[in-house]
Design an enzyme around this catalytic site. Structure first.
Site, short mmCIF file in Angstrom:
data_model
loop_
_atom_site.label_atom_id
_atom_site.label_comp_id
_atom_site.label_asym_id
_atom_site.label_seq_id
_atom_site.Cartn_x
_atom_site.Cartn_y
_atom_site.Cartn_z
N GLU A 150 -10.46 3.77 3.97
CA GLU A 150 -9.55 4.57 3.14
C GLU A 150 -9.90 4.32 1.69
OE1 GLU A 150 -5.41 3.97 4.18
OE2 GLU A 150 -5.60 5.31 5.91
N GLU A 161 -9.87 12.33 8.36
CA GLU A 161 -9.77 13.71 7.86
C GLU A 161 -11.07 14.48 8.07
OE1 GLU A 161 -7.82 13.46 3.73
OE2 GLU A 161 -8.21 11.41 4.33
N GLU A 210 -9.20 4.11 -1.98
CA GLU A 210 -7.99 3.93 -2.78
C GLU A 210 -8.34 3.25 -4.11
OE1 GLU A 210 -4.59 2.31 -0.80
OE2 GLU A 210 -5.22 3.03 1.18
N ASP A 259 0.84 -1.20 0.00
CA ASP A 259 0.00 0.00 0.00
C ASP A 259 0.88 1.25 0.00
OD1 ASP A 259 -2.42 1.32 -0.05
OD2 ASP A 259 -2.56 1.45 2.14
N HIS A 273 -4.50 13.77 1.00
CA HIS A 273 -4.64 12.95 2.21
C HIS A 273 -3.40 13.09 3.10
CE1 HIS A 273 -5.57 9.49 4.79
NE2 HIS A 273 -4.36 9.03 4.53
N GLN A 291 -3.67 1.95 15.29
CA GLN A 291 -2.61 2.47 14.42
C GLN A 291 -1.75 3.50 15.14
OE1 GLN A 291 -4.19 4.23 10.81
NE2 GLN A 291 -2.17 4.65 9.93
N ASP A 314 -8.89 0.26 2.27
CA ASP A 314 -7.85 -0.12 3.24
C ASP A 314 -8.40 0.21 4.65
OD1 ASP A 314 -5.49 -0.60 4.61
OD2 ASP A 314 -4.62 1.33 4.09
N ARG A 340 -7.87 3.35 13.73
CA ARG A 340 -6.98 4.49 14.00
C ARG A 340 -6.37 4.46 15.40
NH1 ARG A 340 -5.87 5.63 8.92
NH2 ARG A 340 -7.70 6.26 7.72
N LYS A 372 -4.25 -2.47 10.20
CA LYS A 372 -4.70 -2.56 8.82
C LYS A 372 -4.75 -3.99 8.29
CE LYS A 372 -3.17 2.07 7.57
NZ LYS A 372 -4.11 2.63 6.58
N THR A 432 -8.84 -6.11 3.98
CA THR A 432 -8.80 -5.12 2.89
C THR A 432 -9.85 -5.56 1.88
OG1 THR A 432 -6.43 -4.80 3.21
CG2 THR A 432 -7.35 -4.04 1.11
MN MN Z 1 -3.95 3.01 2.88
#
Ligand code: MN
Length: 434
Positions: free
Chosen positions: A205, A380, A207, A133, A140, A246, A239, A243, A259, A263
């Site tokens: 996420e 975000e 992507e 990834d 971002h 993480q 993804d 948080r 993560k 996925t």
């Molecule tokens: Mn990602």
């Protein structure tokens, strides 16, 4: 390096499969590849056309194909597309031309060779070898960086080197599989020691995924001029990210259990040929930015190596589904916010001699637009989980709750061409105890 435009892109071209001719993700100009399981049968390979799926096995038996298209069908005879992806561009083009001719209006109609998509289960199209990834969505990177370093959001390496990490391929699942809320170590700001339990800040996420094929031999980097030829197709990729886990675990080595639990990818492989009309110039870098080092720079890639793809995120809570409210669009973004082209990601990945293999998956990194209506993650949109996002049901969200369903959709469009889509990348959150 740009895949050639040919008669398969003709906007006047229509199919005898009528539902492919209206607004559809899968008009005859798209022809994405996938693996599907018809009711009570083994999985097999197919091409999406409107609301139907053309069996490649049936195409091979009935189609009067040329040698390269026949070989592509033989390579796709199993329950994954790895072998087809490993054949590379000429075989994919031959298959595309054969399927286009077979499905075009005016050709003999073979409705008996089609399956209704709604009756079939879409499978993961390849046996995913490795998954990497990246972090190429610059808006971002800036948005997230600002949460931690308002004065210098981007780290000094960002505009020089495509940032990435090795993800986990075993937990890549196709659209539709529920996502069980992961547990892990997390520490609230006011806590001195971590505790173990279900994540309190589950996020998505947005992507693009890049399917590799054919790849390269160990020790033989892929020159930037050839890198696009190692891309067999694209998908949407979520993804999923915890948080709280993480932020506790990521230093100094980067993402790990936050993560690796799951996925999600969309099931259809949209080929570079289908996307050829939607290629565009990589945005010019401001004079104050470093230019790409030479192993990442090619005029052709800079001129035509970026993709014009619009990307949407929708959220449907359990309450919204109960009340039959339509999924709420959280985000509209665009692949134009990628700081590196797909070819640059491939060339960089192989630049140390690392061998990429057909069926490997690259994620681009979260693709946010610069403004809040285009943020590609909740992190975000809620300023790190501090602000609510209001939903039409009267509910609010900072992060995902059990029962929430996240849906990605995407569309490539340009004047003079028939727009194409990707199908859905969707999954529902289930509880940690489910
Ligand atoms: Mn990602």
């Amino acid at each position: 390096m740009t895949p050639m435009l040919d008669h398969t892109h003709d906007p006047e071209l229509r199919s005898w499969v009528q539902d492919a001719n209206g607004p559809s993700d899968f008009p005859i100009q798209n022809l994405p590849l996938g693996i599907f399981r018809p009711p009570n049968e083994r999985p097999q390979s197919g091409i999406a056309i409107g609301d139907h799926i053309l069996s490649l096995k049936a195409l091979a038996e009935r189609g009067g194909l040329d040698e390269e298209a026949s070989m592509a069908c033989r390579a796709a005879a199993g329950e994954t597309l790895n072998q087809l992806l490993s054949l590379g561009t000429p075989y994919r083009i031959a298959l595309r031309r054969a399927a286009s001719a077979f499905l075009a209006q005016g050709a003999r109609e073979h409705h008996e060779l089609l399956y209704p998509a709604v009756a079939c289960e879409l499978m993961l199209p390849v046996n995913v070898g490795d998954y990497t990834d990246f972090y190429a969505g610059i808006a971002h990177a800036e948005n997230v960086g600002k949460l931690f370093r308002p004065e210098s959001p981007l780290l000094p390496n960002y505009k020089w080197v495509p940032i990435g990490y090795h993800g986990r391929s075993s937990s890549v699942r196709v659209s539709g599989h529920p996502v069980r809320r992961p547990s892990g170590q997390r520490r609230l700001a006011e806590e001195t020691v971590p505790t173990f339990g279900p994540t309190r800040s589950l996020d998505f996420e947005l992507e693009l995924g890049i399917w590799i094929g054919p790849g390269n031999q160990p020790g033989e980097p892929i020159p930037i001029e050839d890198a696009a030829k190692s891309i067999a197709g694209y998908c949407l990729l979520n993804d999923w990210s915890a948080r709280d886990i993480q932020s506790w675990e990521y230093q100094p080595l980067g993402p790990f259990l936050a993560k690796s639990f799951h996925t999600t990818v969309s099931g259809w492989i949209v080929t570079p040929e289908a996307l050829a009309p939607f290629r565009q110039r990589q945005p010019l870098r401001p004079a104050s930015d470093p230019q790409p080092l030479s192993y990442l720079y090619s005029d052709a890639d800079q001129t035509t190596g970026a993709l014009n793809i619009e990307l949407d995120v929708f959220l449907a809570t359990a309450l919204m589904r109960d009340r039959r409210l339509a999924p709420h669009r959280l985000t509209r973004s665009s692949a134009e916010y990628l700081f590196w082209t797909p070819a640059q990601l491939v060339a960089h990945h192989a630049s140390n001699g690392c061998n990429l293999v057909a069926g490997d998956l690259l994620g681009t990194g979260t693709i946010s637009a610069p403004t809040p209506d285009g943020f590609g993650s909740l992190l975000e949109g809620t300023k790190g989980g501090l602000e609510d996002i209001a939903l039409p049901s009267g509910e609010a969200r900072r992060f995902l709750q059990d029962g929430d369903e996240v849906i990605f959709r995407a569309r490539a469009a340009r004047d003079g061409y028939v727009p194409i889509g990707f199908g859905e990348c969707r999954a529902c959150i289930t509880s940690a105890e489910s």
